[in-house]
Design an enzyme around this catalytic site. Sequence first.
Site, short mmCIF file in Angstrom:
data_model
loop_
_atom_site.label_atom_id
_atom_site.label_comp_id
_atom_site.label_asym_id
_atom_site.label_seq_id
_atom_site.Cartn_x
_atom_site.Cartn_y
_atom_site.Cartn_z
N TYR A 166 1.70 1.35 14.12
CA TYR A 166 2.51 2.28 13.35
C TYR A 166 2.03 3.71 13.49
CZ TYR A 166 -1.04 1.34 9.67
OH TYR A 166 -2.19 1.17 8.96
N HIS B 78 0.81 -1.21 0.00
CA HIS B 78 0.00 0.00 0.00
C HIS B 78 0.85 1.27 0.00
CE1 HIS B 78 -2.93 -2.66 2.51
NE2 HIS B 78 -3.09 -2.88 1.21
N LYS C 122 6.14 6.38 7.82
CA LYS C 122 5.60 5.43 8.80
C LYS C 122 6.71 4.92 9.70
CE LYS C 122 1.88 3.78 5.83
NZ LYS C 122 1.36 2.64 5.06
N ASP D 60 -6.41 -6.33 -1.98
CA ASP D 60 -4.99 -6.64 -2.11
C ASP D 60 -4.72 -7.71 -3.17
OD1 ASP D 60 -4.27 -4.73 -0.29
OD2 ASP D 60 -3.88 -6.13 1.36
#
Length: 187
Positions: A133, A64, A73, A172
């Site tokens: 995250y 992603h 991130k 996905d």
Amino acid sequence: MGKIIVETCEIEGLKIITPAVFGDSRGYFMETYQYEDFKAAGIDQVFVQDNQSSSGKGVLRGLHFQIHFPQDKLVRVIRGEVFDVAVDLRKGSPTFGKWHGEILSEDNKKQFFVPKHFAHGFLVLSETAEFCYKCSDYYHANDEGGIHYADPEIGIEWPIPEGMELIMSEKDTKWTGFSAYKQNMGL
């Protein structure tokens, strides 16, 4: 308190962070994020959102990225173990299209800093995993992009044990490959 150990990767910008862990008979303590330590390590981002997910063995999330609102991130695993992957999507980068994978687990307590303009994903290797995250921008649902996890041009070597069934979202499974990404981006 303790300082962090920062390792760089063959792909500029990616960093693996190992915190100082202080343990005794009661358990352990560690600072998972301390702005001044991270700034000294070259990670001078303002994080505006924390996320957490729980997944079972064989869950693969990714690859992603945000198209117009890219995110830095800082990822880690607080329970279980994952194989975490970042793919360089920075236009003009000498490592454009290259990937790096890192085992993150509750045992090694490593964190992985993934800067803007990287695709990101992970595979759960343990029975369950809790993945946390920090993000430098908010998630924009209409801005999400992706690349298929098994794209042969990128060639990620996912450590999929024999007999492991992958579990993915429908989204996905339908991402296109790296060639389509480059074409869509005019590269």
